[in-house]
Scaffold this active site. Sequence first.
Site, PDB file in Angstrom:
ATOM      1  CG  ASP A 204      -1.775   1.220   1.350  1.00 58.89           C
ATOM      2  OD1 ASP A 204      -1.631   2.133   0.513  1.00 58.89           O
ATOM      3  OD2 ASP A 204      -2.581   1.278   2.295  1.00 58.89           O
ATOM      4  CD  GLN A 207      -0.895   8.910   3.407  1.00 56.48           C
ATOM      5  OE1 GLN A 207      -0.227   9.927   3.372  1.00 56.48           O
ATOM      6  NE2 GLN A 207      -2.211   8.922   3.318  1.00 56.48           N
ATOM      7  CE  LYS A 230      -4.388   9.018   0.292  1.00 51.71           C
ATOM      8  NZ  LYS A 230      -4.995   9.913   1.282  1.00 51.71           N
ATOM      9  CB  CYS A 370      -9.173   5.501   7.635  1.00 62.32           C
ATOM     10  SG  CYS A 370     -10.599   6.404   7.031  1.00 62.32           S
TER      11      CYS A 370
END
Length: 416
Positions: A204, A207, A230, A370
């Site tokens: 993932d 970020q 993002k 989250c």
Amino acid sequence: MNSDGGFDIERIRRDFPVLKREVNGRPLVYLDNAATSHRPVQVMAEITRFYRDINSNIHRGVHTLSVEATERFEAVRERMRDFIGAPHASEIIFTRNTTESINLVAHAWGRTFLEAGDEVLISEIEHHSNIVPWQMLRDARGIALRHIPMLPDGTLDLDEARRLIGPRTKLLSITLMSNALGTIVPVAELAELARAQGARVLVDAAQAAPHMPIDVGDLGADFLACSAHKMLGPTGVGVLWGRRELLEEMPPFLGGGDMIASVSLEESTWNELPHKFEAGTPNIAGVVGFGAALDYLEAVGMDAIRSHEVDLTSYALDRLIDVPGVTLYGPLDPELRGGVVSFGLEGVHPHDIGQVLDGEGVAIRAGHHCAQPVMRRLDIAATARASFYLYNTREEVDVLEAAVREAADFFGGFGG
């Protein structure tokens, strides 16, 4: 960039008109980049140009506008391939967001290749998007879902990770950077352990991809997911990269137009990669705009962006740690975290901190981000989170510190 290759923050800021806004009579200080970034004028212009001059569907038409739209759309696939060091452009799948990308793997790969008793390993610092799909798969298929614990400093317990990764591990699904704490995870090390057991690795990178160089080969990944919004790009565009041999073995995630090779009333056959996983009309203008965002990031330089954010994070930690009543969460070494500073103020709910800061024009995020398992591990309900990007400055960190001190004074007199 400066002509000498330096990091020209003032030139960068001029590309983001929203930074000229005032909020509550104060200059906007936007520190909610972990939730979504702003877009430079180059991205907005590319989207407008597409709608103004082309605005046609892709892959289906032979007329000029359709051909031009297809060429622009597919050029971004190649740009993304290069951005993450993927071997083939056909391995780049466009989705709506990171959440959909992870769900695609859980449904198309997980439901096909995992059986009852197989183990999926995640960590306690994951975003809900990398927890819930695996819980749903556990309930549907009887797999075991295991977790790498978080240590008190916000890093992962690597000794426990080594113990957990074993012959029953079939997938390691792990964040590269925590959205709640900024913790940077040593994914390459964990991936090597997982692959030695024959497990697959999903990263993932929601970020991490906006803030540091990414190479899927160096990470040892089999899948990688991220989101355009993002990364200076539009909302509604995500990316899933997967190794071609794995994608070819996986069934489609969604059925409909463009993902088929042939359809009869009795049966259908599937299109080749990547189209097998891109049913229906995609967010064409969004993908085209994302291409401009990738161009912008590479023009500035991902190494330069990372260095800038390390400096900002180090500066912010130094300034906030001296504010009476403040507790900082996550690693204190800025080299071990991204541009995220989560904090609390003794006796004050983070939502109240956020409201006071908004009154000073400072936009942060307050909540569980989250990442409720992180909050439970820290024994708190929520944090206030300031998150930085390439257009933020030390002067804005000074405004943040002053606003936090004001909140401390307002709610409890911690500031003296």
